[in-house]
Design an enzyme around this catalytic site. Sequence first.
Site, mmCIF file in Angstrom:
data_model
loop_
_atom_site.group_PDB
_atom_site.id
_atom_site.type_symbol
_atom_site.label_atom_id
_atom_site.label_comp_id
_atom_site.label_asym_id
_atom_site.label_seq_id
_atom_site.Cartn_x
_atom_site.Cartn_y
_atom_site.Cartn_z
ATOM 1 N N GLU A 37 93.367 66.493 42.240
ATOM 2 C CA GLU A 37 93.773 67.764 42.366
ATOM 3 C C GLU A 37 94.313 67.992 43.822
ATOM 4 O OE1 GLU A 37 90.426 70.714 42.593
ATOM 5 O OE2 GLU A 37 91.975 72.442 42.970
ATOM 6 N N ARG A 262 80.864 56.782 42.715
ATOM 7 C CA ARG A 262 82.014 57.126 43.640
ATOM 8 C C ARG A 262 81.520 56.160 44.918
ATOM 9 N NH1 ARG A 262 83.425 62.463 45.690
ATOM 10 N NH2 ARG A 262 83.799 63.222 43.385
ATOM 11 N N LYS A 272 87.076 66.016 50.349
ATOM 12 C CA LYS A 272 88.162 66.842 50.854
ATOM 13 C C LYS A 272 88.060 68.121 51.336
ATOM 14 C CE LYS A 272 90.361 66.268 46.781
ATOM 15 N NZ LYS A 272 91.134 66.581 45.596
#
Length: 553
Positions: A37, A262, A272
């Site tokens: 994104e 992850r 982020k």
Amino acid sequence: MSATDSPVQSNFIRHIIATDLAAHKNNGKVATRFPPEPNGYLHIGHAKSICLNFTLAAENQGTCNLRFDDTNPEKESIEYMEAIERDVAWLGFKWAGKYHASDYFEQLYTYAVQLIEQGDAYVDSSTPEQMRLDRGSLTQPGKESADRNRSIADNLDLFTRMRAGEFADGQYVLRAKIDMASPNINMRDPTIYRIRRVHHQRTGDAWCVYPMYDYTHCISDALEGITHSICTLEFEDHRPLYDWVLDKLGTACHPQQIEFARLQLEYTIVSKRKLLQLVSEGHVSGWNDPRMPTISGLRRAGFTPEAIRDFCERIGVTKKDSWIEMAVLENCIREDLNERAPRAMAVLQPLKVVITNWEAGKTESYQIANHPQKPELGSREVVFSAEIFIEQDDFAENPPKDFKRLIPGGEVRLRGSYVIKCEDVIKDEQGNIIELQCSYDPNTLGKNPEGRKVKGVIHWVSVSHSIAAEVRLYDRLFSHPQPDTLDNFLDGLNPNSLQILSNSRVEASLAAAGSDTTYQFERTGYFCLDDQDSTPEKPVFNRTVTLRDSWGK
Ligand code: ATP
Ligand code: MG
């Protein structure tokens, strides 16, 4: 070096793909994608996903797309998209195609109409608050909305008018009609479209309804003919929805979603949202601050793409969450730079030394190899003269035991040059050492003096054949190993993560340094020219990593 030259270790995703290929599934094709994104810069966690997707494709003569998941325009920007492209390319990967979820807005809308026509979606006027209450909990089933049984014709009419901009933001949503009693909350009639009057960086004001992530993602995958849709574990509970949407639409391609754990890296943050907070609150100088775990920060610090790819290969891919030690990443860059970094001499905290028996104005130059084991890296000229700088640390008036460097009356070898002896220590009125007076032994160039063994070797630069530089000593951004686990992750920041040395001196050859080369400054660490803050008058060097792991010592 190719992007796939790390020693390959197998993992469960490699197994799945090998099994699929053996069964000639997907006509023997492998197609993956990396779907960021564009709401921030890429970080080392993304690198794990990038390496995984691109490498799996390359290993199997497949393709990997770069796809921007740009369905949330208020947080996204072209700046972020450009940074993402730059970073993926820098890591050494080539995407087969570059796409945007927004390329599919019209198709996504058409599919939504199909769902409505099939009775699989409905327009709901519940407020967000009501929807939250009606969703239920892990132990309680949800409650059906009064709008759930609206007629197909009414749903079609309302959805058309949602798109046409007849309603206020939030007045209606489109929901998938699945099962409000499902034990999986993601399946309790999730919202798939919402009304939102925001300008989109690519489609401008063409749309006032935007599709939700879960709905968009599976369809984007299907439209691109992705075979293996690899994502992180938090999407495991979303997989039934992924499959539901594609089954209902009957798309020709139905990718297989596969989840992996992850990357969690100690002493840093890979979110982020939190990285953005570090930037916007000024805890760092920007997304590419060399202390940031972003790809652009690592690049500016002097990391190489090879080291990052090696790291991603070494940490492996599993389905179990675990923490990776920062030392693993640091060792990857050390090993890579030890092999490839040209050596140079830089005095970070200079102390002036006058060679009293050297003729003033006379110079002597040496060719010094740029790498002790790599003649192909060439050599450079280093000049010796009557006035040089050494490191303040390399002289001790009251030396601790075992101190092998310069002491009053003692000798030390200057790297690549002579043995010098400290004859006198000059101090200012406050008693600070301002200069050493030394003699050199002309019979010691490149060999030990007769009958004496000089143990210490120190680096140096000539006063008039060196240039002034600023050196930035970076340390870990956080002093807490898992800042994410704190109530406020900012409490884990390392107050000493940056030390600026503004009076350093580097050998003259570094006037030609470019930011694409990381150097080993002998005895002090690996350093890279900072192309953002350097000026022709004063280069700035960032420390990439120390020579040895000294954290906590
Ligand atoms: P963040 O939490 O930092 O915002 P994200 O998952 O929302 O991360 P995306 O831009 O959606 O960020 O991520 C793009 C891809 O990178 C996704 O497939 C995601 O699963 C993967 N990814 C993100 N963070 C990590 C990580 N720490 N380790 C491995 N893969 C990651
Ligand atoms: Mg995301």
